[in-house]
Design an enzyme around this catalytic site. Structure first.
Site, PDB file in Angstrom:
ATOM      1  N   GLU A 289      -5.799  -4.837  10.557  1.00  0.00           N
ATOM      2  CA  GLU A 289      -4.173  -3.878  10.930  1.00  0.00           C
ATOM      3  C   GLU A 289      -4.779  -2.739  12.325  1.00  0.00           C
ATOM      4  O   GLU A 289      -5.686  -2.310  12.517  1.00  0.00           O
ATOM      5  CB  GLU A 289      -4.566  -2.764   9.480  1.00  0.00           C
ATOM      6  CG  GLU A 289      -4.230  -3.564   8.388  1.00  0.00           C
ATOM      7  CD  GLU A 289      -3.697  -2.888   7.365  1.00  0.00           C
ATOM      8  OE1 GLU A 289      -2.651  -2.397   6.540  1.00  0.00           O
ATOM      9  OE2 GLU A 289      -4.016  -1.744   7.239  1.00  0.00           O
TER      10      GLU A 289
ATOM     11  N   SER B 100       3.107  -2.201  10.163  1.00  0.00           N
ATOM     12  CA  SER B 100       4.636  -1.910  10.841  1.00  0.00           C
ATOM     13  C   SER B 100       5.072  -3.801  10.129  1.00  0.00           C
ATOM     14  O   SER B 100       6.350  -3.967  10.730  1.00  0.00           O
ATOM     15  CB  SER B 100       4.906  -1.470  12.318  1.00  0.00           C
ATOM     16  OG  SER B 100       4.437  -0.534  12.460  1.00  0.00           O
TER      17      SER B 100
ATOM     18  N   GLY C 291       2.696  -1.164   4.337  1.00  0.00           N
ATOM     19  CA  GLY C 291       2.652   0.410   3.756  1.00  0.00           C
ATOM     20  C   GLY C 291       4.590   0.203   3.731  1.00  0.00           C
ATOM     21  O   GLY C 291       4.786   0.394   2.552  1.00  0.00           O
ATOM     22  N   GLY C 292       4.708   1.061   4.643  1.00  0.00           N
ATOM     23  CA  GLY C 292       6.276   1.923   4.326  1.00  0.00           C
ATOM     24  C   GLY C 292       7.222   0.689   3.717  1.00  0.00           C
ATOM     25  O   GLY C 292       8.122   1.719   2.759  1.00  0.00           O
TER      26      GLY C 292
ATOM     27  N   GLY D 276       2.626   2.464  10.926  1.00  0.00           N
ATOM     28  CA  GLY D 276       3.238   3.337  10.411  1.00  0.00           C
ATOM     29  C   GLY D 276       3.605   3.651  11.745  1.00  0.00           C
ATOM     30  O   GLY D 276       4.973   4.822  11.827  1.00  0.00           O
TER      31      GLY D 276
ATOM     32  N   ASN E 101       0.683  -0.452  -0.155  1.00  0.00           N
ATOM     33  CA  ASN E 101      -0.091   0.002   0.182  1.00  0.00           C
ATOM     34  C   ASN E 101       1.139   1.245  -0.190  1.00  0.00           C
ATOM     35  O   ASN E 101       1.272   1.846   0.624  1.00  0.00           O
ATOM     36  CB  ASN E 101      -1.117   0.200   1.620  1.00  0.00           C
ATOM     37  CG  ASN E 101      -1.591   1.498   1.576  1.00  0.00           C
ATOM     38  OD1 ASN E 101      -1.329   1.756   1.064  1.00  0.00           O
ATOM     39  ND2 ASN E 101      -2.908   1.807   2.798  1.00  0.00           N
ATOM     40  N   TRP E 102       1.423   1.854  -1.246  1.00  0.00           N
ATOM     41  CA  TRP E 102       1.568   3.307  -1.529  1.00  0.00           C
ATOM     42  C   TRP E 102       1.551   4.645  -0.768  1.00  0.00           C
ATOM     43  O   TRP E 102       1.596   5.830  -0.295  1.00  0.00           O
ATOM     44  CB  TRP E 102       2.208   3.294  -2.540  1.00  0.00           C
ATOM     45  CG  TRP E 102       3.291   2.551  -3.129  1.00  0.00           C
ATOM     46  CD1 TRP E 102       3.429   1.028  -2.867  1.00  0.00           C
ATOM     47  CD2 TRP E 102       4.128   2.841  -4.384  1.00  0.00           C
ATOM     48  NE1 TRP E 102       4.610   0.627  -3.872  1.00  0.00           N
ATOM     49  CE2 TRP E 102       5.134   1.998  -4.582  1.00  0.00           C
ATOM     50  CE3 TRP E 102       4.473   3.839  -5.476  1.00  0.00           C
ATOM     51  CZ2 TRP E 102       5.869   2.310  -5.253  1.00  0.00           C
ATOM     52  CZ3 TRP E 102       5.291   3.499  -6.482  1.00  0.00           C
ATOM     53  CH2 TRP E 102       6.074   2.827  -6.044  1.00  0.00           C
ATOM     54  N   LYS E 103      -0.105   4.801  -0.785  1.00  0.00           N
ATOM     55  CA  LYS E 103      -0.639   5.237   0.238  1.00  0.00           C
ATOM     56  C   LYS E 103      -0.548   6.567  -0.576  1.00  0.00           C
ATOM     57  O   LYS E 103      -0.515   6.127  -1.640  1.00  0.00           O
ATOM     58  CB  LYS E 103      -0.129   6.013   2.135  1.00  0.00           C
ATOM     59  CG  LYS E 103       0.012   4.091   2.958  1.00  0.00           C
ATOM     60  CD  LYS E 103      -0.116   4.777   4.124  1.00  0.00           C
ATOM     61  CE  LYS E 103      -0.015   3.052   4.403  1.00  0.00           C
ATOM     62  NZ  LYS E 103       0.348   3.126   6.048  1.00  0.00           N
TER      63      LYS E 103
ATOM     64  N   GLU F 125      -6.856   4.731   7.916  1.00  0.00           N
ATOM     65  CA  GLU F 125      -6.743   6.100   7.398  1.00  0.00           C
ATOM     66  C   GLU F 125      -7.905   7.016   6.620  1.00  0.00           C
ATOM     67  O   GLU F 125      -8.287   8.379   6.497  1.00  0.00           O
ATOM     68  CB  GLU F 125      -5.453   6.130   6.913  1.00  0.00           C
ATOM     69  CG  GLU F 125      -4.295   6.024   7.970  1.00  0.00           C
ATOM     70  CD  GLU F 125      -2.880   5.470   6.509  1.00  0.00           C
ATOM     71  OE1 GLU F 125      -2.118   5.586   5.566  1.00  0.00           O
ATOM     72  OE2 GLU F 125      -1.905   4.856   7.621  1.00  0.00           O
TER      73      GLU F 125
ATOM     74  N   HIS G 211      -9.456   0.959   5.251  1.00  0.00           N
ATOM     75  CA  HIS G 211      -8.218   1.224   5.224  1.00  0.00           C
ATOM     76  C   HIS G 211      -8.666   2.189   6.909  1.00  0.00           C
ATOM     77  O   HIS G 211      -9.613   2.963   6.215  1.00  0.00           O
ATOM     78  CB  HIS G 211      -7.286   1.857   4.327  1.00  0.00           C
ATOM     79  CG  HIS G 211      -6.061   2.004   5.049  1.00  0.00           C
ATOM     80  ND1 HIS G 211      -5.418   3.002   6.274  1.00  0.00           N
ATOM     81  CD2 HIS G 211      -4.860   1.304   5.489  1.00  0.00           C
ATOM     82  CE1 HIS G 211      -4.295   2.559   6.628  1.00  0.00           C
ATOM     83  NE2 HIS G 211      -3.725   1.563   5.510  1.00  0.00           N
TER      84      HIS G 211
HETATM   85  P1  PGA Z   1       2.746   0.355   7.877  1.00  0.00           P
HETATM   86  O1  PGA Z   1       1.470   0.440   6.942  1.00  0.00           O
HETATM   87  O2  PGA Z   1       3.428  -0.963   6.912  1.00  0.00           O
HETATM   88  O3  PGA Z   1       3.845   1.771   7.306  1.00  0.00           O
HETATM   89  O4  PGA Z   1       2.633   0.433   8.809  1.00  0.00           O
HETATM   90  C1  PGA Z   1       0.205  -0.434   6.590  1.00  0.00           C
HETATM   91  C2  PGA Z   1      -0.718  -0.118   5.813  1.00  0.00           C
HETATM   92  O5  PGA Z   1      -1.085   1.165   6.223  1.00  0.00           O
HETATM   93  O6  PGA Z   1      -1.378  -0.661   5.398  1.00  0.00           O
END
Ligand code: PGA
Length: 243
Positions: free
Chosen positions: A159, A204, A225-226, A165, A8-10, A94, A92
């Site tokens: 999640e 994470s 994500g990251g 994050g 997930n590149w956000k 967010e 998600h």
């Molecule tokens: P993260 O994000 O790996 O940076 O914790 C995961 C996500 O939000 O899908």
């Protein structure tokens, strides 16, 4: 079941980032997992051409519940399908937090995604306060009950909000018991179809913890994500999945 390692590149990434990233994935994606990249909408088309002919799947990060219409700034599931994507992340945390997406909204989006031929990846997870109050499983069960359409076919991603994050992850026991609870809820909700749904862990996930997390029972892959922004880290996570 083959594990699904999804990135997930956000709201990160520009066109110039794609070529080196996809070249690394094409060269080194391990054969024993499925890989999925979910970049921002602006990059989907170019990603689709760069990944053409590879086994790496492409997804969006959200879609509108309507098939089309006067919805300035929104993107429909059919548009995401039209550029060659097969998946879409929905609900998600967010989006639930920053855009006030309720379970009912997420369910409407999932219905639209399925109708357009996309595989929805529905995210659920508790906040830190909910976990501390002993409510984590109840919160997740309620999200599943109200975010998944009655005829759901797709993927679920657990999640924990406090793990996204932050570099923090639940204990292996906590991940295993939540994934077992999710499996039970999916079977109760969907019958035998619920037994076949992949349950990803997200929050994470890094090369250093991927092998341990991905080996847990009922963990069917990762939503990253990251660490998905760097091809080497994303590939290391995929390689760490059990055979
Ligand atoms: P993260 O994000 O790996 O940076 O914790 C995961 C996500 O939000 O899908």
């Amino acid at each position: 079941m083959r594990q699904l390692i999804a990135g997930n590149w956000k709201m990160f990434g520009k066109r110039a980032d794609i070529e080196a990233f996809t070249a690394a994935l094409r060269a080194d994606a391990p054969a024993h997992v499925d890989m999925l990249v979910c970049p921002p909408f602006t990059l989907l088309d170019r990603f689709a051409s760069t990944l053409a002919g590879s086994k790496i799947a492409l997804g969006g990060q959200d879609c509108h519940p309507a098939a089309e219409g006067a919805h300035t700034g929104d993107i429909s599931a059919a548009m995401i399908r039209d550029v060659g994507a097969s998946h879409v992340i929905l609900g998600h945390s967010e989006r639930r937090t920053n855009h006030g997406e309720t379970n009912a909204v997420v369910r409407g989006k999932a219905e639209a995604a399925i109708a357009a031929g996309l595989t929805p990846v529905i995210c659920v997870g508790e906040t830190e306060a909910e976990r501390e109050a002993g409510e984590a499983e109840a919160v997740v069960r309620s999200q599943l009950a109200h975010s998944l359409p009655a005829q759901f076919s797709g993927v679920v991603a657990y999640e924990p909000v406090w793990a996204i994050g932050t570099g923090r992850t639940p204990t292996e026991d906590d991940v295993a018991s939540m994934h077992a609870a999710i499996r039970k809820a999916l079977v109760e909700q969907l019958g035998t179809a619920g037994a076949a749904i992949a349950i990803l862990y997200g929050g994470s996930v890094k090369p250093a913890n991927a092998a341990a997390l991905l080996a847990l029972p009922e963990v069917g892959g990762a939503l990253v994500g990251g660490a998905s922004l760097k091809a080497a880290d994303f590939l290391a996570i995929a390689t760490a999945a059990p055979l």
